[in-house]
Enzyme design. Structure first.
Site, PDB file in Angstrom:
ATOM      1  N   GLU A   1      12.280  54.737   0.019  1.00 18.68           N
ATOM      2  CA  GLU A   1      13.336  54.003   0.764  1.00 18.68           C
ATOM      3  C   GLU A   1      12.895  52.590   1.070  1.00 18.68           C
ATOM      4  O   GLU A   1      14.069  51.859   1.240  1.00 18.68           O
ATOM      5  CB  GLU A   1      13.542  54.891   2.144  1.00 18.68           C
ATOM      6  CG  GLU A   1      14.624  54.347   2.895  1.00 18.68           C
ATOM      7  CD  GLU A   1      14.792  55.510   4.204  1.00 18.68           C
ATOM      8  OE1 GLU A   1      14.664  55.168   5.075  1.00 18.68           O
ATOM      9  OE2 GLU A   1      15.057  56.697   3.703  1.00 18.68           O
ATOM     10  N   ASP A   2      11.600  52.318   1.320  1.00 20.15           N
ATOM     11  CA  ASP A   2      11.203  50.801   1.687  1.00 20.15           C
ATOM     12  C   ASP A   2      10.529  50.132   0.772  1.00 20.15           C
ATOM     13  O   ASP A   2      10.432  48.988   0.953  1.00 20.15           O
ATOM     14  CB  ASP A   2      10.255  51.235   2.911  1.00 20.15           C
ATOM     15  CG  ASP A   2      10.913  51.692   4.226  1.00 20.15           C
ATOM     16  OD1 ASP A   2      12.156  52.001   4.198  1.00 20.15           O
ATOM     17  OD2 ASP A   2      10.106  52.151   5.089  1.00 20.15           O
TER      18      ASP A   2
END
Length: 172
Positions: free
Chosen positions: A55-56
């Site tokens: 996600e990051d």
């Protein structure tokens, strides 16, 4: 191996914690420690370390599959938000993410509960303006996390109640 992989992935983009400016790895470390307190399953603990890398950071699920196997990658996929910025407003995106989480493996739900424990602590003190919305969202999210570890579920419920009470006492 997962701890070092997560550390390098988050450091590669200079990621830091929003409210404390600490190196981001303190968050996956706390989540993994919480998970390790309720299970000794190495797949679940690895997923806890890695829960935010897709996600990051630029890391992909394919890379995680190569490094850690399909089972770990599947749990991380369950923990990765399904919504994108093009999916509408915040409320709509959160509904999409809740539906995704509802379908998750119970082990992923346990990791998500540990993630919430770390993210929820002191939200009312660090960002009281955002805290009410955030706490309301997390209460909704708990409805789809009941298959996770029951001890962690109870801890999250207690934290949310405490944080809600803290907000109430701060209001004039």
């Amino acid at each position: 191996k997962a701890a070092e992989f997560a550390r390098l992935a988050h450091e590669s983009i200079g990621q830091r914690r929003k409210y404390t400016n600490e190196l981001y790895i303190v968050h996956p470390q706390a989540v993994a420690a919480t998970v390790a307190g309720v299970t000794d399953d190495p797949v679940t603990i690895a997923a806890a370390w890695l829960h935010d890398v897709v996600e990051d950071t630029p890391i992909t699920l394919e890379q995680l599959t190569k490094e850690f196997g399909a089972e770990v990658a599947a749990l991380v996929s369950d923990l990765t938000n399904a919504s994108t910025e093009t999916d509408g407003g915040r409320q709509q995106r959160k509904a999409i993410d809740r539906q995704h989480t509802a379908q998750a493996d119970p082990r992923a739900k346990t990791v998500k509960l540990a993630d919430l424990i770390d993210n929820l602590s002191d939200i009312s003190a660090t960002d009281p303006g955002f805290a009410r919305l955030y706490l309301d969202e997390k209460q909704l999210q708990l409805q789809v996390l009941t298959e996770g570890n029951s001890e962690l579920l109870q801890r999250v419920q207690t934290i949310i109640e405490r944080e809600m009470q803290a907000l109430e006492t701060r209001q004039p």
